[in-house]
Design a protein around this motif. Sequence first.
Motif, PDB file in Angstrom:
ATOM      1  N   PHE A 123       0.821  -1.204   0.000  1.00 22.48           N
ATOM      2  CA  PHE A 123       0.000   0.000   0.000  1.00 22.48           C
ATOM      3  C   PHE A 123       0.858   1.259   0.000  1.00 22.48           C
ATOM      4  N   GLY A 124       0.260   2.319  -0.493  1.00 20.70           N
ATOM      5  CA  GLY A 124       0.862   3.645  -0.461  1.00 20.70           C
ATOM      6  C   GLY A 124      -0.216   4.662  -0.135  1.00 20.70           C
ATOM      7  N   GLU A 125       0.142   5.691   0.625  1.00 22.41           N
ATOM      8  CA  GLU A 125      -0.823   6.705   1.053  1.00 22.41           C
ATOM      9  C   GLU A 125      -0.229   8.104   0.879  1.00 22.41           C
ATOM     10  N   TYR A 126      -1.128   9.059   0.677  1.00 24.45           N
ATOM     11  CA  TYR A 126      -0.713  10.453   0.585  1.00 24.45           C
ATOM     12  C   TYR A 126      -1.750  11.329   1.280  1.00 24.45           C
ATOM     13  N   TYR A 127      -1.282  12.274   2.105  1.00 23.77           N
ATOM     14  CA  TYR A 127      -2.161  13.204   2.810  1.00 23.77           C
ATOM     15  C   TYR A 127      -1.537  14.595   2.789  1.00 23.77           C
ATOM     16  N   GLU A 134       3.552  23.003   2.583  1.00 24.02           N
ATOM     17  CA  GLU A 134       4.565  22.102   3.141  1.00 24.02           C
ATOM     18  C   GLU A 134       3.974  21.185   4.204  1.00 24.02           C
ATOM     19  N   THR A 135       2.846  20.583   3.895  1.00 23.84           N
ATOM     20  CA  THR A 135       2.213  19.615   4.797  1.00 23.84           C
ATOM     21  C   THR A 135       2.050  18.267   4.119  1.00 23.84           C
ATOM     22  N   ASP A 136       2.785  18.015   3.025  1.00 26.52           N
ATOM     23  CA  ASP A 136       2.690  16.731   2.322  1.00 26.52           C
ATOM     24  C   ASP A 136       3.193  15.596   3.212  1.00 26.52           C
ATOM     25  N   PHE A 137       2.527  14.462   3.092  1.00 26.99           N
ATOM     26  CA  PHE A 137       2.800  13.341   3.982  1.00 26.99           C
ATOM     27  C   PHE A 137       2.568  12.048   3.203  1.00 26.99           C
ATOM     28  N   PHE A 166       7.397   9.617   4.911  1.00 26.45           N
ATOM     29  CA  PHE A 166       8.339  10.655   4.527  1.00 26.45           C
ATOM     30  C   PHE A 166       7.554  11.844   3.988  1.00 26.45           C
ATOM     31  N   GLY A 167       8.238  12.951   3.834  1.00 25.75           N
ATOM     32  CA  GLY A 167       7.601  14.183   3.395  1.00 25.75           C
ATOM     33  C   GLY A 167       7.820  15.296   4.401  1.00 25.75           C
ATOM     34  N   THR A 194      12.476  14.679  19.014  1.00 18.92           N
ATOM     35  CA  THR A 194      11.841  15.990  18.850  1.00 18.92           C
ATOM     36  C   THR A 194      12.252  16.687  17.551  1.00 18.92           C
ATOM     37  N   ASP A 195      13.102  16.053  16.741  1.00 20.59           N
ATOM     38  CA  ASP A 195      13.592  16.679  15.510  1.00 20.59           C
ATOM     39  C   ASP A 195      13.036  16.024  14.252  1.00 20.59           C
ATOM     40  N   GLN A 196      11.965  15.223  14.377  1.00 20.00           N
ATOM     41  CA  GLN A 196      11.434  14.482  13.233  1.00 20.00           C
ATOM     42  C   GLN A 196      10.163  15.089  12.639  1.00 20.00           C
ATOM     43  N   ASN A 197       9.628  16.141  13.227  1.00 23.33           N
ATOM     44  CA  ASN A 197       8.434  16.810  12.708  1.00 23.33           C
ATOM     45  C   ASN A 197       7.251  15.850  12.592  1.00 23.33           C
ATOM     46  N   TYR A 198       7.014  15.070  13.655  1.00 23.86           N
ATOM     47  CA  TYR A 198       5.888  14.149  13.670  1.00 23.86           C
ATOM     48  C   TYR A 198       4.568  14.915  13.712  1.00 23.86           C
TER      49      TYR A 198
END
Length: 230
Positions: A123-127, A134-137, A166-167, A194-198
């Motif tokens: 599977f692949g997903e995009y949000y 700059e909110t691609d996921f 990623f994104g 805290t540096d991964q932008n979760y």
Amino acid sequence: TSFNGSEFFIWYKDKKKRWDKTYALYRKSLTNNTTDNSLIPQRNRVVQTLGYYNISYPLDVFTSIRASATMRFDKIAPLSTDSVSLHSRTINEQRVGARLEYVFDNTIARGLNLYNGIRAKLFGEYYRQIDKKETDFFVIGFDARGYKKIHRDFIWANRLAGSTSFGNKKLIYYMGGVDNWFTPRFDNTTNIATDQNYAYQTLATSMRGFYQNVRNGNSFVVFNSELRFP
């Protein structure tokens, strides 16, 4: 888990023709507490609305290709409990997403959580958030499960699964625990980077004998092997 809100879910499936179609609508409202930069507790009314559409095309008896699209609306309205919250603005966010899957499944159900055969999917997903840049996921992953009959309803079950994101935004996986855990426990001793932008979170199961968050990160691979019987 509480009585401070409401939740409903409507699901409709159309299987009249070869293209299987699914429509769903989900809405949830609740009151929760947050803390701003001044460490002052703030009560908010949160309303989440999610629309979902899925189509599935069977290539043969066991294999299919599936695609889905989602649209989500979030509304966070501060409750007026003082002069500060009275002038706080309501936050509205809109997100869209898409998912594509390749599925193989020739399993035969022999009882509750007992199967014979193999099931697997890629599977692949995009949000992304519509109202912000700059909110691609992105998410990609796989899940393969094999069930082998040992004797009557004595089943040997194996599972290999993995995923990564990623994104601009990322997904954090909390490993540990099992699906549908009645009394889940969370391991707060494992730190979160805290540096991964979760921006999103989910569970990566199953890991019997471990609490949720025994490990966490942006990617995971898990292998399980167990014997099942009625």
